[in-house]
Design a protein around this motif. Structure first.
Motif, mmCIF file in Angstrom:
data_model
loop_
_atom_site.group_PDB
_atom_site.id
_atom_site.type_symbol
_atom_site.label_atom_id
_atom_site.label_comp_id
_atom_site.label_asym_id
_atom_site.label_seq_id
_atom_site.Cartn_x
_atom_site.Cartn_y
_atom_site.Cartn_z
ATOM 1 N N TYR A 107 0.845 -1.193 0.032
ATOM 2 C CA TYR A 107 -0.135 0.059 0.053
ATOM 3 C C TYR A 107 0.720 1.301 -0.080
ATOM 4 C CZ TYR A 107 0.833 0.945 4.848
ATOM 5 O OH TYR A 107 1.589 1.492 6.012
ATOM 6 N N HIS A 108 2.302 1.217 -0.066
ATOM 7 C CA HIS A 108 3.218 2.221 0.325
ATOM 8 C C HIS A 108 3.196 3.226 -0.896
ATOM 9 C CE1 HIS A 108 6.786 4.190 1.838
ATOM 10 N NE2 HIS A 108 6.270 3.922 3.178
ATOM 11 N N GLN A 109 3.430 4.312 -0.908
ATOM 12 C CA GLN A 109 3.656 5.175 -2.170
ATOM 13 C C GLN A 109 4.937 4.846 -2.793
ATOM 14 O OE1 GLN A 109 3.578 9.329 -1.046
ATOM 15 N NE2 GLN A 109 1.734 9.254 -0.083
ATOM 16 N N GLY A 129 6.085 -22.352 -4.077
ATOM 17 C CA GLY A 129 6.492 -21.629 -2.814
ATOM 18 C C GLY A 129 5.309 -20.685 -2.529
ATOM 19 N N LYS A 130 5.307 -20.199 -1.174
ATOM 20 C CA LYS A 130 4.198 -19.377 -0.459
ATOM 21 C C LYS A 130 4.344 -17.827 -0.440
ATOM 22 C CE LYS A 130 1.331 -22.997 0.443
ATOM 23 N NZ LYS A 130 2.300 -23.963 -0.107
ATOM 24 N N LEU A 131 3.421 -17.169 -0.926
ATOM 25 C CA LEU A 131 3.413 -15.471 -0.529
ATOM 26 C C LEU A 131 2.487 -15.425 0.499
ATOM 27 C CD1 LEU A 131 4.350 -12.736 -1.250
ATOM 28 C CD2 LEU A 131 2.491 -12.707 -3.024
ATOM 29 N N LEU A 132 2.898 -14.517 1.686
ATOM 30 C CA LEU A 132 2.033 -13.877 2.605
ATOM 31 C C LEU A 132 1.687 -12.630 2.566
ATOM 32 C CD1 LEU A 132 0.028 -14.500 4.903
ATOM 33 C CD2 LEU A 132 2.186 -14.943 6.389
ATOM 34 N N VAL A 133 0.519 -12.074 2.464
ATOM 35 C CA VAL A 133 0.321 -10.699 2.177
ATOM 36 C C VAL A 133 -0.479 -10.227 3.140
ATOM 37 C CG1 VAL A 133 -0.506 -8.988 0.651
ATOM 38 C CG2 VAL A 133 0.686 -10.842 -0.410
ATOM 39 N N THR A 134 -0.033 -9.064 4.156
ATOM 40 C CA THR A 134 -0.977 -8.486 4.779
ATOM 41 C C THR A 134 -1.098 -6.951 4.446
ATOM 42 O OG1 THR A 134 0.393 -7.779 6.630
ATOM 43 C CG2 THR A 134 -0.601 -9.831 7.034
ATOM 44 N N ASP A 135 -2.149 -6.377 4.380
ATOM 45 C CA ASP A 135 -2.294 -4.984 4.196
ATOM 46 C C ASP A 135 -3.404 -4.063 4.521
ATOM 47 O OD1 ASP A 135 -1.344 -2.405 2.741
ATOM 48 O OD2 ASP A 135 -0.013 -4.189 1.535
ATOM 49 N N SER A 136 -3.298 -3.005 4.435
ATOM 50 C CA SER A 136 -4.514 -1.896 5.050
ATOM 51 C C SER A 136 -5.836 -2.328 4.424
ATOM 52 C CB SER A 136 -4.231 -0.817 4.927
ATOM 53 O OG SER A 136 -2.891 -0.389 5.538
ATOM 54 N N ALA A 137 -7.053 -2.357 4.914
ATOM 55 C CA ALA A 137 -8.253 -2.705 4.400
ATOM 56 C C ALA A 137 -9.271 -1.348 3.993
ATOM 57 C CB ALA A 137 -8.859 -3.783 4.882
ATOM 58 N N PHE A 138 -9.733 -1.235 3.232
ATOM 59 C CA PHE A 138 -10.965 -0.318 2.666
ATOM 60 C C PHE A 138 -10.469 1.257 2.778
ATOM 61 C CE2 PHE A 138 -13.334 -3.888 4.928
ATOM 62 C CZ PHE A 138 -13.965 -4.433 3.650
ATOM 63 N N SER A 139 -10.734 1.821 1.846
ATOM 64 C CA SER A 139 -10.257 3.209 1.573
ATOM 65 C C SER A 139 -10.849 4.217 2.506
ATOM 66 C CB SER A 139 -10.479 3.863 0.143
ATOM 67 O OG SER A 139 -11.656 3.158 -0.625
ATOM 68 N N LEU A 141 -11.568 3.738 5.470
ATOM 69 C CA LEU A 141 -10.665 3.706 6.699
ATOM 70 C C LEU A 141 -9.383 4.563 6.729
ATOM 71 C CD1 LEU A 141 -11.029 0.156 8.121
ATOM 72 C CD2 LEU A 141 -12.398 2.033 8.765
ATOM 73 N N SER A 142 -9.321 5.240 5.519
ATOM 74 C CA SER A 142 -8.005 6.143 5.291
ATOM 75 C C SER A 142 -8.124 7.228 6.420
ATOM 76 C CB SER A 142 -7.884 6.457 4.009
ATOM 77 O OG SER A 142 -6.866 7.025 3.604
ATOM 78 N N GLY A 143 -7.064 7.429 7.060
ATOM 79 C CA GLY A 143 -6.848 8.563 8.004
ATOM 80 C C GLY A 143 -5.680 9.296 7.959
ATOM 81 N N LYS A 144 -5.241 10.168 8.996
ATOM 82 C CA LYS A 144 -4.002 10.849 9.149
ATOM 83 C C LYS A 144 -2.902 9.773 9.245
ATOM 84 C CE LYS A 144 -4.855 15.435 9.617
ATOM 85 N NZ LYS A 144 -6.260 15.522 9.019
ATOM 86 N N LEU A 150 2.849 7.317 4.443
ATOM 87 C CA LEU A 150 2.975 7.380 2.907
ATOM 88 C C LEU A 150 2.051 6.410 2.442
ATOM 89 C CD1 LEU A 150 6.640 8.639 2.307
ATOM 90 C CD2 LEU A 150 4.777 10.070 3.081
ATOM 91 N N ALA A 151 0.917 6.180 2.648
ATOM 92 C CA ALA A 151 0.231 5.230 2.228
ATOM 93 C C ALA A 151 -0.407 5.607 0.709
ATOM 94 C CB ALA A 151 -0.999 4.701 3.134
#
Ligand code: SAM
Length: 249
Positions: A107-109, A129-139, A141-144, A150-151
């Protein structure tokens, strides 16, 4: 990311309920990636290193980040295989790793093209091979806090699934995370909109609050073994490299 965010992350990530919870969720998903011998793992965008330390129980971990400051904190944690690199152009050969982890990085710029990054992860993973992804959900919820770190964007599980498929992955498990704490996050984000001065989310709360949220999320992580959550403030996906792709065609 701003320098003070790395400093705050380093200070908080061992004890803060949110960071500890992320490790609990990762543990659930990584149980599907276990093999008889130790795994070769690449932690992309490792930040200040707490997730890499956690990953060491599964095998040998290479911790990579774009930020020199982040890497200096990793060295303080005595992480041995630390290197600077860009997720969009990984300094590794094809078929090098059993597992790639990308915790809250896409999610980073600085990730100008997330599908390109996913294709890079695909290239360096071994077959299956495995890929594990976590990231921020739902626009919404975007905040300061997103500005401080720098999302660029926040995802839905469906959006990430489409991008993973474009990069040649097959999704093994997907869910939202931080389901039980979602109403609190939503409320905080709404209140923030009416306040001028907003602090970063990374500061450690009182021990009581910290323990309370940790207990709630421990229950959620237990349930995650059996179900997928329909919403939450993060997304969580385990995917597998199924076929070789020739990106030139
Ligand atoms: C929010 S932090 C997450 C850190 C760590 N993965 C964790 O979960 O604690 C995002 C990290 O991604 C790194 N990052 C952003 N863009 C990157 C890129 N193109 N290549 C490598 N690292 C990157 C940042 O420097 C930062 O350390």
């Amino acid at each position: 990311m701003e320098s003070r965010e790395y400093i705050k992350m380093f200070e908080a990530e061992d004890a803060h309920w949110w960071f500890v919870s992320k490790r609990k969720f990762a543990e659930v998903l990584l149980s599907a990636a276990k093999q008889s011998g130790p795994l070769k793992i690449l932690d992309v965008g490792c930040g200040t290193g707490a997730m890499s330390v956690f990953l060491q129980q599964y095998g040998s971990v290479v911790s990579m980040d774009f930020s020199e400051l982040a890497l200096s904190f990793c060295k303080k944690r005595n992480l041995r295989q630390v290197c600077r690199g860009d997720a969009l152009q990984l300094p590794f050969m094809e078929d090098s790793f059993d597992v790639v982890t990308v915790f809250d990085v896409l999610y980073h710029q600085w990730i100008k093209d997330d599908v390109l990054a996913l294709k890079e992860f695909h290239r360096i993973l071994k077959p299956n091979g495995k890929l594990l992804v976590t990231d921020s959900a739902f626009s919404f919820l975007s905040g300061k806090h997103d500005q401080f770190v720098l999302a660029r964007e926040r995802y839905t599980v469906e959006q990430m699934e489409v991008r993973l498929k474009q990069a040649g992955f097959q999704v093994c498990k997907k869910s939202y995370a931080f389901f039980f704490t979602f109403p609190v996050v939503l409320m905080v984000r709404l209140i923030e909109r009416f306040r001028d001065k907003v602090q970063t989310d990374v500061s450690l709360p009182s021990p009581f609050v910290n323990q309370f949220f940790l207990k709630v999320i421990t229950l959620e992580a237990l349930l995650l073994r059996y179900i997928q959550f329909p919403w939450g403030s993060s997304i969580l996906i385990l995917a597998e490299k199924k076929q070789r792709m020739d990106w030139k065609n």
